[in-house]
Design an enzyme around this catalytic site. Structure first.
Site, PDB file in Angstrom:
ATOM      1  N   GLU A 121       0.825  -1.208   0.000  1.00 32.41           N
ATOM      2  CA  GLU A 121       0.000   0.000   0.000  1.00 32.41           C
ATOM      3  C   GLU A 121       0.860   1.258   0.000  1.00 32.41           C
ATOM      4  O   GLU A 121       1.958   1.271   0.559  1.00 32.41           O
ATOM      5  CB  GLU A 121      -0.908  -0.003   1.234  1.00 32.41           C
ATOM      6  CG  GLU A 121      -1.943  -1.124   1.165  1.00 32.41           C
ATOM      7  CD  GLU A 121      -2.839  -1.235   2.399  1.00 32.41           C
ATOM      8  OE1 GLU A 121      -3.965  -1.704   2.249  1.00 32.41           O
ATOM      9  OE2 GLU A 121      -2.397  -0.864   3.504  1.00 32.41           O
ATOM     10  N   CYS A 133       3.480   8.448   1.019  1.00 27.08           N
ATOM     11  CA  CYS A 133       4.112   7.531   1.964  1.00 27.08           C
ATOM     12  C   CYS A 133       4.232   6.185   1.242  1.00 27.08           C
ATOM     13  O   CYS A 133       3.213   5.606   0.839  1.00 27.08           O
ATOM     14  CB  CYS A 133       3.226   7.418   3.207  1.00 27.08           C
ATOM     15  SG  CYS A 133       3.832   6.234   4.406  1.00 27.08           S
ATOM     16  N   CYS A 157       6.624  -6.998   7.439  1.00 27.45           N
ATOM     17  CA  CYS A 157       7.748  -6.419   8.180  1.00 27.45           C
ATOM     18  C   CYS A 157       8.172  -7.417   9.261  1.00 27.45           C
ATOM     19  O   CYS A 157       7.335  -8.110   9.840  1.00 27.45           O
ATOM     20  CB  CYS A 157       7.342  -5.102   8.831  1.00 27.45           C
ATOM     21  SG  CYS A 157       8.726  -4.282   9.660  1.00 27.45           S
ATOM     22  N   CYS A 176       6.707  -4.219  15.705  1.00 22.23           N
ATOM     23  CA  CYS A 176       6.341  -3.143  16.636  1.00 22.23           C
ATOM     24  C   CYS A 176       4.892  -3.375  17.049  1.00 22.23           C
ATOM     25  O   CYS A 176       4.039  -3.652  16.196  1.00 22.23           O
ATOM     26  CB  CYS A 176       6.497  -1.779  15.979  1.00 22.23           C
ATOM     27  SG  CYS A 176       8.162  -1.494  15.352  1.00 22.23           S
ATOM     28  N   CYS A 190       1.651  -1.527  15.490  1.00 20.93           N
ATOM     29  CA  CYS A 190       1.627  -1.365  14.032  1.00 20.93           C
ATOM     30  C   CYS A 190       0.980  -2.570  13.359  1.00 20.93           C
ATOM     31  O   CYS A 190       1.373  -3.714  13.607  1.00 20.93           O
ATOM     32  CB  CYS A 190       3.058  -1.183  13.533  1.00 20.93           C
ATOM     33  SG  CYS A 190       3.194  -1.190  11.737  1.00 20.93           S
ATOM     34  N   CYS A 244      -0.887   6.377  10.044  1.00 15.70           N
ATOM     35  CA  CYS A 244       0.349   5.790  10.511  1.00 15.70           C
ATOM     36  C   CYS A 244       0.106   4.488  11.256  1.00 15.70           C
ATOM     37  O   CYS A 244      -0.694   4.445  12.194  1.00 15.70           O
ATOM     38  CB  CYS A 244       0.979   6.764  11.488  1.00 15.70           C
ATOM     39  SG  CYS A 244       2.529   7.334  10.949  1.00 15.70           S
TER      40      CYS A 244
HETATM   41  S1  SF4 Z   1       6.342   0.483  12.607  1.00 17.94           S
HETATM   42 FE1  SF4 Z   1       5.486  -1.308  11.525  1.00 17.94          FE
HETATM   43  S2  SF4 Z   1       6.344  -1.220   9.465  1.00 17.94           S
HETATM   44 FE2  SF4 Z   1       7.581   0.158  10.776  1.00 17.94          FE
HETATM   45  S3  SF4 Z   1       9.259  -1.137  11.500  1.00 17.94           S
HETATM   46 FE3  SF4 Z   1       7.671  -1.287  13.057  1.00 17.94          FE
HETATM   47  S4  SF4 Z   1       6.465  -3.099  12.470  1.00 17.94           S
HETATM   48 FE4  SF4 Z   1       7.710  -2.530  10.694  1.00 17.94          FE
END
Ligand code: SF4
Length: 360
Positions: free
Chosen positions: A106, A121, A128, A132, A135, A353
């Site tokens: 995306e 963005c 990933c 985190c 996220c 975000c």
């Molecule tokens: S915020 Fe999300 S996309 Fe960015 S590094 Fe952390 S897990 Fe990965």
């Protein structure tokens, strides 16, 4: 926006060379040695690929018909294709793109007409690996890095979208979509080279920001490589215990190590550094948290960007109240830290975000 039909052409492309993975000297070698064509042909092809974003060889009309037929026997182009588009009430546009191997990523266009700012963005990985906690992308497993051409395509296509929807080109590019850019370092750097090159899109590197969750050794590498773009660090807590809780990457890259890496980056590049800080109610938004953050900021010039949290399922923290954010920001300012508070955009379409997860 291009509407090229999607062909799942894995079998067709797997034994061909992805021409957009080649640099110009490599392309020249193929064109002159393998195809017996004059050197200037490679420059013509290069411009078709990186200035006009040709997605087929047939489009390259200043090449001979014979060469246009020969090229697809050896090379593939592998463009990304628009799969879905969603428009938020606030003007934000989220695009989902399909890659040549069927994966989805995306990109988000964030228009701020009052500031004449039109930002894309972009994503740099499918999924990933950093997990985190706040996220949505972090809940998907990492599949692969994007190729330079796939990152470039997002910028090119969203720029077209911007021209069509707002009659303006993009003004800014942020690598803050799906994935950790510093774990996809080569394709990220190559995409930026094509985006900023005079024989590419000719955009200024000063308008580009690469955002990391904090890979200290790669921040140092960027400094050694003398990159020209800006850096953002997703900090979100200035206390190792709290940061470990929400960002597992902090266990190998703690605050002291990150701070030293940022000092090194600044001393070697003098490029702009931003700290991104999502405010979570009664977790990282107190006076003591502001004091810790101010101490972290003392070592180099920086702007702290406080961001409203956009809830995702499976994470127990809630967004800070406007009052707490205000008190937190004032405390930082009183300690000499430059602060901006950013309102979230595109929440109604999961484009804000931390919300990118190919949901639908
Ligand atoms: S915020 Fe999300 S996309 Fe960015 S590094 Fe952390 S897990 Fe990965």
């Amino acid at each position: 926006m291009s509407q090229t039909p999607y062909l799942c052409n894995m079998n067709q492309v797997k034994d061909k060379i992805d021409i957009r993975k080649l640099d110009l000297p490599m392309l020249e070698k193929y064109i002159t040695e393998q195809l017996g064509e004059p050197r200037f042909r490679s420059k013509q092809i290069w411009k078709w690929l990186w200035q006009k974003r040709a997605s087929t060889f047939v489009e390259m009309t200043d090449l001979s018909a014979v060469l246009r037929e020969k090229l697809p026997e050896i090379f593939s182009i592998n463009p990304i294709v628009l799969d879905k588009i969603q428009r938020s009430q606030d003007g934000t546009i989220k695009s989902r793109f399909r890659l040549y191997d069927g994966h989805l990523i995306e990109s988000v266009l964030i228009p701020v007409p009052s500031d004449n700012r039109y930002t894309v963005c972009v994503s740099c990985q499918v999924g990933c690996s950093l997990s985190c906690k706040f996220c949505a992308t972090g809940q998907m497993k990492r599949v692969r890095n994007l190729d330079p051409g796939e990152i470039f395509d997002q910028v090119f296509l969203v720029n077209q979208q911007c021209l069509e929807s707002f009659d303006r080109p993009l003004t800014n590019i942020v690598y803050m979509g799906m994935g950790e850019p510093l774990l996809a370092y080569q394709p990220v750097i190559q995409s930026i080279e094509r985006i900023t090159a005079p024989d590419g899109l000719n955009m200024s590197p000063r308008r580009i920001t690469v955002s990391t969750a904090g890979i200290a050794k790669m921040i140092r590498k960027m400094a050694d490589d003398q990159v020209k773009f800006n850096l953002a660090l997703s900090l979100h807590a200035a206390d190792d215990e709290k940061r470990n809780e929400i960002m597992p990457i902090n266990e190998q890259n703690n605050l002291e190590v990150l701070q030293q890496a940022l000092v090194y980056f600044y001393q070697n590049t003098h490029n702009k550094i931003t700290l991104e800080y999502i405010a979570f109610q009664n977790f990282n938004d107190g006076i003591a948290d502001a004091d810790n953050l101010a101490r972290f900021c003392k070592a180099f010039p920086v702007v702290v960007n406080i961001i409203e949290y956009n809830p995702i399922s499976g994470f127990d923290k809630v967004k800070s109240s406007a009052d707490r954010i205000d008190t937190f920001a004032r405390r930082l300012s009183s300690l000499g830290v430059s602060v901006t508070v950013r309102r979230s955009r595109g929440k109604d379409i999961d484009a804000a975000c931390g919300q990118l997860a190919n949901k639908g």
